[in-house]
Design an enzyme around this catalytic site. Structure first.
Site, PDB file in Angstrom:
ATOM      1  N   TYR A   1       0.758  -5.600 -21.447  1.00  0.00           N
ATOM      2  CA  TYR A   1       0.432  -5.765 -20.030  1.00  0.00           C
ATOM      3  C   TYR A   1       1.683  -6.252 -19.316  1.00  0.00           C
ATOM      4  O   TYR A   1       2.142  -7.383 -19.517  1.00  0.00           O
ATOM      5  CB  TYR A   1      -0.724  -6.754 -19.865  1.00  0.00           C
ATOM      6  CG  TYR A   1      -1.115  -6.942 -18.415  1.00  0.00           C
ATOM      7  CD1 TYR A   1      -1.671  -5.887 -17.691  1.00  0.00           C
ATOM      8  CD2 TYR A   1      -0.904  -8.146 -17.763  1.00  0.00           C
ATOM      9  CE1 TYR A   1      -2.007  -6.034 -16.356  1.00  0.00           C
ATOM     10  CE2 TYR A   1      -1.243  -8.311 -16.421  1.00  0.00           C
ATOM     11  CZ  TYR A   1      -1.787  -7.242 -15.732  1.00  0.00           C
ATOM     12  OH  TYR A   1      -2.122  -7.380 -14.410  1.00  0.00           O
TER      13      TYR A   1
ATOM     14  N   ARG B   1      -2.193  17.935 -11.831  1.00  0.00           N
ATOM     15  CA  ARG B   1      -2.883  18.468 -10.652  1.00  0.00           C
ATOM     16  C   ARG B   1      -2.181  17.965  -9.405  1.00  0.00           C
ATOM     17  O   ARG B   1      -1.232  17.192  -9.487  1.00  0.00           O
ATOM     18  CB  ARG B   1      -4.328  17.977 -10.650  1.00  0.00           C
ATOM     19  CG  ARG B   1      -4.379  16.467 -10.781  1.00  0.00           C
ATOM     20  CD  ARG B   1      -5.689  15.845 -10.407  1.00  0.00           C
ATOM     21  NE  ARG B   1      -5.741  14.447 -10.793  1.00  0.00           N
ATOM     22  CZ  ARG B   1      -5.216  13.446 -10.115  1.00  0.00           C
ATOM     23  NH1 ARG B   1      -4.579  13.675  -8.978  1.00  0.00           N
ATOM     24  NH2 ARG B   1      -5.310  12.202 -10.538  1.00  0.00           N
TER      25      ARG B   1
ATOM     26  N   ARG C   1      -4.783   5.224   2.833  1.00  0.00           N
ATOM     27  CA  ARG C   1      -6.091   5.794   2.485  1.00  0.00           C
ATOM     28  C   ARG C   1      -7.143   5.030   3.278  1.00  0.00           C
ATOM     29  O   ARG C   1      -7.337   3.823   3.059  1.00  0.00           O
ATOM     30  CB  ARG C   1      -6.358   5.659   0.994  1.00  0.00           C
ATOM     31  CG  ARG C   1      -5.385   6.449   0.154  1.00  0.00           C
ATOM     32  CD  ARG C   1      -5.905   6.572  -1.256  1.00  0.00           C
ATOM     33  NE  ARG C   1      -4.849   7.073  -2.136  1.00  0.00           N
ATOM     34  CZ  ARG C   1      -5.055   7.521  -3.355  1.00  0.00           C
ATOM     35  NH1 ARG C   1      -6.282   7.529  -3.846  1.00  0.00           N
ATOM     36  NH2 ARG C   1      -4.050   7.959  -4.109  1.00  0.00           N
TER      37      ARG C   1
HETATM   38  P1  ADP Z   1      -5.490   5.660 -14.359  1.00  0.00           P
HETATM   39  O1  ADP Z   1      -5.206   6.964 -15.000  1.00  0.00           O
HETATM   40  O2  ADP Z   1      -6.852   5.114 -14.655  1.00  0.00           O
HETATM   41  O3  ADP Z   1      -5.141   5.629 -12.904  1.00  0.00           O
HETATM   42  P2  ADP Z   1      -2.922   4.471 -15.115  1.00  0.00           P
HETATM   43  O4  ADP Z   1      -2.477   4.423 -16.524  1.00  0.00           O
HETATM   44  O5  ADP Z   1      -2.326   5.526 -14.234  1.00  0.00           O
HETATM   45  O6  ADP Z   1      -4.527   4.589 -15.081  1.00  0.00           O
HETATM   46  O7  ADP Z   1      -2.696   3.063 -14.432  1.00  0.00           O
HETATM   47  C1  ADP Z   1      -3.182   2.736 -13.148  1.00  0.00           C
HETATM   48  C2  ADP Z   1      -2.615   1.405 -12.701  1.00  0.00           C
HETATM   49  O8  ADP Z   1      -3.004   0.358 -13.617  1.00  0.00           O
HETATM   50  C3  ADP Z   1      -1.096   1.327 -12.661  1.00  0.00           C
HETATM   51  O9  ADP Z   1      -0.568   1.838 -11.479  1.00  0.00           O
HETATM   52  C4  ADP Z   1      -0.872  -0.178 -12.792  1.00  0.00           C
HETATM   53  O10 ADP Z   1      -1.123  -0.839 -11.580  1.00  0.00           O
HETATM   54  C5  ADP Z   1      -1.951  -0.597 -13.775  1.00  0.00           C
HETATM   55  N1  ADP Z   1      -1.436  -0.530 -15.159  1.00  0.00           N
HETATM   56  C6  ADP Z   1      -1.539   0.495 -16.042  1.00  0.00           C
HETATM   57  N2  ADP Z   1      -0.940   0.215 -17.215  1.00  0.00           N
HETATM   58  C7  ADP Z   1      -0.418  -1.035 -17.085  1.00  0.00           C
HETATM   59  C8  ADP Z   1       0.326  -1.924 -17.947  1.00  0.00           C
HETATM   60  N3  ADP Z   1       0.647  -1.560 -19.206  1.00  0.00           N
HETATM   61  N4  ADP Z   1       0.697  -3.128 -17.465  1.00  0.00           N
HETATM   62  C9  ADP Z   1       0.360  -3.519 -16.204  1.00  0.00           C
HETATM   63  N5  ADP Z   1      -0.331  -2.755 -15.352  1.00  0.00           N
HETATM   64  C10 ADP Z   1      -0.729  -1.524 -15.770  1.00  0.00           C
END
Ligand code: ADP
Length: 449
Positions: free
Chosen positions: A202, A291, A337
């Site tokens: 994280y 996409r 948004r």
């Molecule tokens: P989803 O596909 O559900 O949108 P993502 O992997 O793209 O998930 O992550 C969405 C958001 O979650 C990121 O923009 C960030 O804010 C948070 N996030 C994802 N992975 C981490 C991580 N390893 N550490 C901290 N925040 C994260």
């Protein structure tokens, strides 16, 4: 070029695609649920077909109905839009089996990138840095304990088939791990029909930076720079801008070049977005979306490139209209948004729009299906409008955004307009030094209801 495209979606994104088609002289077919008969996408398309009842599973996710609608209307292609069936490889396969074109990448690329652990493995092979974590889905508790122990707490549990910011669990220490895995698996099963989860370090307060890419069938691949989508609530984007206030021209070139080379080696064709987290001066891959993205308009505003038209051209077997050296970035663009939600509690606010007045003037773009007298149905997502502004620099862009937000009248329902007016007054937003935790701080600031 295609003669007729069926748009398997609704709301503002269906309108966006209809507009791109009409700009290119392509006929359009809207599909709609019984709840959307009065929707703007039905009115603006050349033809429309009702494909089922109000719940998405009966209509916008109803594959046999959508394919039948494409056949009876003699369409040559299906555009899936965003959400719904846009990242469903089986749907893309079925579209091909019916001798229709799918406006998107190959089913294999959709499947590979939709499986987030597989996508991370591919990224590693391509030499893209990824967030440290498990190499695969976690098999059992002791596997999870080992991985978390190795990368160090806090860790994040994520659904292997996740999306839309749902199903993530932060774990602060080992005592919370077992229970968090149990909850995350349950949520993943309910939301995505697959209970597999994986673990990532994280990162503390990263920025979300993503690169837009497009690739045709002739080996031409270009990137269109980055979008900064760090202003999020519960991992869902609310406010996006391009360029990012923290990305330097040399970082843009380096990251864009890495993405282009990787997409080439993947053999990917279509438009896509590669998402990174930026922390301690480094970019870490998190996922690739195969996409169109909701926030694509800000890139269109600063590059002057119509991403949806290019996407359709690629699917029709045409060349991209641009090469990398023709891509230039002009000014600054921001998207808000505007969800139909209470700006304090975030509960959905569907219902009748009594009166509606959209802002206008130079550099203001509205992508929305709202109109006065329209009733927002309660069955779908809350995105009611996207306000996109463009100006010569970031300071002026923020000023123009404030002007446009103040002009916008959407009465009868609650919207996030008041939240956006607060966002643009926040010192960290004004300075550009914000991260994925900033919006929650703005929302929870003392003195707020
Ligand atoms: P989803 O596909 O559900 O949108 P993502 O992997 O793209 O998930 O992550 C969405 C958001 O979650 C990121 O923009 C960030 O804010 C948070 N996030 C994802 N992975 C981490 C991580 N390893 N550490 C901290 N925040 C994260």
């Amino acid at each position: 070029m295609f003669k007729k495209i069926l748009i398997a979606n609704r709301g503002e994104i269906a309108l966006r695609i209809i507009r791109a088609c009409h700009d290119m002289g392509v006929h359009t077919v809207a599909v709609h649920s019984t709840a959307d008969a009065d929707s703007m996408h039905v009115r603006l398309a050349d033809e429309s077909v009702c494909i089922g009842g109000a719940p998405s599973k009966d209509s916008y996710l109803n594959v046999p109905s959508i394919i039948t609608a494409a056949i009876v209307t003699n369409s040559d292609a299906i555009h899936p839009g965003v959400g719904f069936l846009s990242e469903n490889p089986e749907f893309a396969e079925i579209v091909h089996e019916h001798r229709l074109a799918f406006i998107g990448p190959s089913p294999k690329h959709i499947a590979d990138m939709g499986d987030k652990t597989k996508a991370k493995k591919i990224a590693v092979k391509l030499g893209i840095p990824v967030v440290p974590g498990s190499d695969d889905v976690v098999s059992d508790l002791s596997d999870a304990q080992n991985i978390a122990g190795k990368i160090g707490y806090p860790v994040l549990i994520k659904a292997a088939n996740g999306g839309g910011g749902r199903g993530m669990k932060i774990v602060q220490n080992e005592s919370e791990l077992a229970e968090s895995i149990r909850i995350a698996k349950n949520e993943a099963e309910t939301s995505f029909g697959n209970n597999e989860v994986y673990i990532e370090k994280y990162l503390s307060n990263p920025k979300h930076i993503e690169i837009q890419v497009m690739a045709d069938n002739f080996g031409n691949i270009i990137h269109l720079g980055e979008r900064d989508c760090s202003l999020q609530r519960r991992h869902q984007k609310i406010f996006e801008e391009s360029p990012s206030p923290i990305v330097t021209p040399s970082q843009r070139e380096e990251l864009g070049g890495l993405v282009v080379r990787s997409v080439k080696r993947l053999g990917y064709q279509g438009v896509g977005t590669v998402e990174f987290l930026y922390s301690d001066g480094r970019f870490y891959f998190i996922e690739m979306n195969t996409r169109l993205q909701v926030e694509h308009p800000i890139t269109e505003q600063i590059t002057g490139i119509d991403i949806v038209q290019e996407q359709i051209k690629i699917a029709a077997g045409e060349h991209l209209s641009f090469s990398q050296k023709n891509v230039t970035f002009t000014g600054h663009s921001i998207e808000c948004r505007i969800n139909a939600e209470d700006p304090d509690t975030f509960s959905p606010s569907p219902g009748l729009i009594n009166s509606y007045h959209a802002p206008g003037g130079p550099g203001v773009r509205i992508d929305s299906h709202l109109y006065s007298g329209y009733k927002i149905p309660p069955y779908y997502d809350n995105l009611a409008a996207k306000l996109i502004v463009h100006e010569s620099n970031r300071t002026r862009c923020l000023a123009r955004l404030e002007r446009a937000l103040n002009e916008y009248v959407i009465s009868g329902i609650k919207t996030l307009i008041p939240l956006h007016l607060r966002i643009i007054k926040n010192p960290d937003v004004i300075s550009g030094k914000y991260d994925v935790a900033t919006l929650e701080k703005i929302i929870n600031a003392p003195g707020r209801a």
